[in-house]
Design a protein around this motif. Structure first.
Motif, PDB file in Angstrom:
ATOM      1  N   GLU B 172       0.376  -1.204  -0.362  1.00 61.66           N
ATOM      2  CA  GLU B 172      -0.048  -0.056   0.144  1.00 61.66           C
ATOM      3  C   GLU B 172       1.282   1.042   0.282  1.00 61.66           C
ATOM      4  N   GLY B 173       2.393   1.571   0.439  1.00 64.89           N
ATOM      5  CA  GLY B 173       3.144   2.641   0.497  1.00 64.89           C
ATOM      6  C   GLY B 173       4.330   1.742  -0.507  1.00 64.89           C
ATOM      7  N   ILE B 174       4.997   2.928  -0.944  1.00 64.47           N
ATOM      8  CA  ILE B 174       6.222   2.329  -1.797  1.00 64.47           C
ATOM      9  C   ILE B 174       7.099   3.834  -1.208  1.00 64.47           C
ATOM     10  N   VAL B 189       0.181   4.458  -2.406  1.00 66.29           N
ATOM     11  CA  VAL B 189       1.160   5.823  -1.983  1.00 66.29           C
ATOM     12  C   VAL B 189       2.758   5.937  -1.837  1.00 66.29           C
ATOM     13  N   VAL B 190       3.336   6.354  -3.048  1.00 70.26           N
ATOM     14  CA  VAL B 190       4.699   6.711  -3.335  1.00 70.26           C
ATOM     15  C   VAL B 190       5.296   8.226  -2.967  1.00 70.26           C
TER      16      VAL B 190
END
Lengths: 209, 209
Positions: B172-174, B189-190
């Motif tokens: 979910e987040g990078i 999300v990045v």
DNA sequence: TAGATTGTTAATCGATTAACAATC
DNA sequence: TAGATTGTTAATCGATTAACAATC
């Protein structure tokens, strides 16, 4: 006459990502690149790209976009990346070693000419082709090499000490990877590269999503 | 009712540096810290510190400042750093290895639970105590571990491929350290951690000085 | 030509900072 | 008490974006 627009920091921060994309386009044999294309690649709006690129002085052509060759040259020149500048790296820990091994710095006009550490086990060894020197000799070595830029990757507890030495050795710019914001005279520029601030933003964005 | 103030990104970015200073003060045995003191340490103005801290909900005391113990708790809670979250690290090159060895992540609520690489020479080895797994098994491993956060330290040429796999594995987040801004669905999300943007700013500040 | 693009002014948005009352 | 501090509103500053004329 607007005479040295003092900063426009957000625009300057975006230029390297533009440069990366434009170089890729050049490698594919293109001669022109539009602001629209750059914007799409980076999830920006094209007017922002056009405004940012205007600070380099390059003019685009309606319908075609910007001429790639001069544009690359202009961005590199604007950032001072068109000639290699020697730098010192201080603190050869995990992160310092990684930066010593990073192959991409010459694309940013940066050459790590000397590396220092206080650990006797590291002094004299070679990391990614660079000989590690005794941190105690840092002052004299930096003067001899005439270095103006330092990359600070010591433990945060040592940051202020190291910064003091760098300043007295004539360093004019410090790229600081520690958690401490070192106090330096006004004439010295410090750029804080605080990874945890980016991570904080990731955490909040994930929660708010 | 202002109901989830969407971002205030600059304030959020400053919180980790406040937290660092406040923790140091706590270690010195202090019970209170003033916004003025924090501001001085970071070369900010105190009103900015007070405004930033207000988003954590903690109230200060006139003349004394902010109570350290609850303030640390409130910042950590606000950032979600009050409990450890497992993450995957993808790409065990120079920078990836350095991040694997970084001892400070637990202070940010981050635990690297799994690391992946495509190089057969690296798979199965242990780097800073973490076993490197085959990147081909990434999807299934990330699902098994239930990981939601990934640290992306592959070569830029591999960034989009790796991001695609991460997304399909449920990340979910990078936290992205490559030069490429990967395209991902809106729900992911990045956070781009582009070192060259900071270096560009250093170069311009040095020239304008 | 129509349409894709640039360049630039003006409007909008959001962050910082000035001003000041309240507290102890 | 005087003075150091907080908390908050309003003003200012600066960055983004909307609008649009010019170009090919």
């Amino acid at each position: 006459m607007d005479n040295l627009k003092i900063s426009a920091a957000p625009s300057i921060r975006r230029l390297p990502s533009y440069l990366y994309i434009i170089r890729n386009m050049q490698r594919e044999g293109e001669e022109y690149i539009s602001g629209t294309a750059i914007a799409q690649e980076l999830n920006l709006v094209s007017v922002q790209v056009r405004k940012d690129l205007s600070i380099t002085g390059i003019k685009g052509h309606p319908k075609k976009g910007y001429p790639i060759e001069p544009l690359i040259g202009a961005i590199e020149h604007f950032l001072g990346w068109d000639s290699l500048q020697d730098a010192a790296l201080v603190g050869v820990g995990n992160l310092g070693s990684a930066l010593l091994g990073y192959q991409g710095f010459q694309l940013h006009g940066l050459n790590i000419a000397a590396a220092f550490d206080a650990n006797p086990k590291k002094i004299g060894t070679t990391v990614h082709g660079i000989k590690i020197m005794n941190a105690k000799t840092m002052d004299i070595q930096i003067r001899n090499f005439g270095l103006k830029i330092a990359i600070l990757t010591v433990p945060s507890t040592e940051a202020q000490n190291a910064a003091d030495t760098l300043v007295s050795a004539g360093i004019e710019g410090i790229w600081n990877f520690t958690s401490v914001k070192p106090k330096v005279p006004d004439r010295v520029v410090v750029q804080n590269e605080d990874l945890s601030s980016g991570f904080a933003l990731l955490c909040i964005k994930m929660r708010n999503r």
